[in-house]
Design an enzyme around this catalytic site. Structure first.
Site, PDB file in Angstrom:
ATOM      1  N   HIS A 110       0.844  -1.196   0.000  1.00 63.84           N
ATOM      2  CA  HIS A 110       0.000   0.000   0.000  1.00 63.84           C
ATOM      3  C   HIS A 110       0.884   1.253   0.000  1.00 63.84           C
ATOM      4  O   HIS A 110       1.843   1.326   0.782  1.00 63.84           O
ATOM      5  CB  HIS A 110      -0.910  -0.008   1.231  1.00 63.84           C
ATOM      6  CG  HIS A 110      -1.845   1.155   1.257  1.00 63.84           C
ATOM      7  ND1 HIS A 110      -2.953   1.231   0.430  1.00 63.84           N
ATOM      8  CD2 HIS A 110      -1.811   2.318   1.954  1.00 63.84           C
ATOM      9  CE1 HIS A 110      -3.560   2.376   0.641  1.00 63.84           C
ATOM     10  NE2 HIS A 110      -2.897   3.058   1.554  1.00 63.84           N
ATOM     11  N   GLY A 144     -10.572  -5.929   6.845  1.00 62.96           N
ATOM     12  CA  GLY A 144     -10.740  -4.488   6.684  1.00 62.96           C
ATOM     13  C   GLY A 144     -10.009  -3.989   5.442  1.00 62.96           C
ATOM     14  O   GLY A 144      -9.352  -4.752   4.741  1.00 62.96           O
TER      15      GLY A 144
HETATM   16  C1  GRF Z   1       0.933   0.491  -6.556  1.00 61.49           C
HETATM   17  O1  GRF Z   1       1.245   1.824  -6.263  1.00 61.49           O
HETATM   18  C2  GRF Z   1       0.265  -0.121  -5.365  1.00 61.49           C
HETATM   19  O2  GRF Z   1       0.728   0.342  -4.152  1.00 61.49           O
HETATM   20  C3  GRF Z   1      -1.159   0.302  -5.567  1.00 61.49           C
HETATM   21  O3  GRF Z   1      -1.350   0.170  -6.952  1.00 61.49           O
HETATM   22  C4  GRF Z   1      -0.124   0.405  -7.623  1.00 61.49           C
HETATM   23  C5  GRF Z   1       0.098  -0.727  -8.562  1.00 61.49           C
HETATM   24  O4  GRF Z   1       1.084  -0.486  -9.489  1.00 61.49           O
HETATM   25  N1  GRF Z   1      -2.046  -0.452  -4.740  1.00 61.49           N
HETATM   26  P1  GRF Z   1       1.601  -1.652 -10.449  1.00 61.49           P
HETATM   27  O5  GRF Z   1       0.403  -2.255 -11.160  1.00 61.49           O
HETATM   28  O6  GRF Z   1       2.333  -2.659  -9.622  1.00 61.49           O
HETATM   29  O7  GRF Z   1       2.520  -0.961 -11.426  1.00 61.49           O
END
Ligand code: GRF
Length: 214
Positions: A110, A144
């Site tokens: 995240h 969650g």
């Molecule tokens: C990443 O920034 C991740 O944290 C978020 O979505 C983005 C995905 O990027 N949840 P990718 O598809 O791995 O380039």
């Protein structure tokens, strides 16, 4: 020895999947066993195919409801005998039954220092809020939204008036290092989750974590 098998779930570009393929796949007894996407046009699918990894598409619109989609996804992961499910930019909610089935064996990356800025648009919201420090969190997934036990975090300083694209670039660079590192720790058996105690959050204990009882 049987490899430690990853099932990676994606929705978009797949730069995190690429980082896993480049730095974890086929090394130290870890392999990406399959990649599941929530959209047929996810760029990540091509990265998986290029690496010779089996793929599946699990779009909610192809199923009567999300529960049915999640059931199909769970069967896909189970058929590929995965040890760890990695949400690498998987942008959809998963049904509680799915989460329970893989609880303790499913992690997410995240783009914030949780528990700040849970949910969507975390980078934009951190910038809008004016925080001076943001970062990246890898955590186990519970029922969650971005609330599960935290496994790894890295902070990023955020000076005023940063261009969003530049901040995203910095966040991604950290993700691409932190997520593979978290996977390696789990594969080596260096990660435990505290047993549930009534009324308290479960925390992650890493091998080598110092005890404060000296
Ligand atoms: C990443 O920034 C991740 O944290 C978020 O979505 C983005 C995905 O990027 N949840 P990718 O598809 O791995 O380039």
């Amino acid at each position: 020895m049987r490899p430690f098998r990853l099932g990676v779930l994606v929705s978009g570009e797949g730069s995190n999947l690429q980082a896993i393929l480049d730095s974890v796949h086929g090394r130290e007894g870890v392999e990406v066993a399959c990649v599941g996407a929530s959209r047929p046009d996810a760029g990540a699918l091509e990265r998986a195919r290029d690496a010779g990894v089996p793929t599946g598409v699990f779009a909610a619109s192809d199923h009567p409801d999300r529960a049915a989609r999640d059931e199909a996804l769970a069967e896909f992961l189970t058929a590929h005998d995965v040890d760890l499910v990695v949400l690498a930019g998987f942008m959809e909610l998963l049904e509680p039954a799915f989460v329970r089935r893989f609880e303790g064996s499913m992690i997410n990356v995240h783009p914030s220092l949780l528990p700040a800025f849970r949910g969507l648009r975390a980078i934009e919201r951190a910038l809008e809020y004016g925080v001076r420090v943001t970062g990246v969190t890898v955590h186990f997934v519970d029922e969650g939204v971005d609330t599960g036990p935290i496994l790894a975090q890295e902070a990023i300083e955020l000076p005023y008036a940063q261009d969003i694209a530049r901040v995203e670039e910095r966040v991604h660079a950290v993700e691409h290092r932190l997520l593979p590192e978290a996977i390696r720790l789990i594969a080596r058996g260096d990660v435990r989750i505290e047993p549930a105690e009534p009324g308290s959050r479960r925390r992650v204990i890493l091998e080598g974590d110092a005890s404060d009882e000296r």
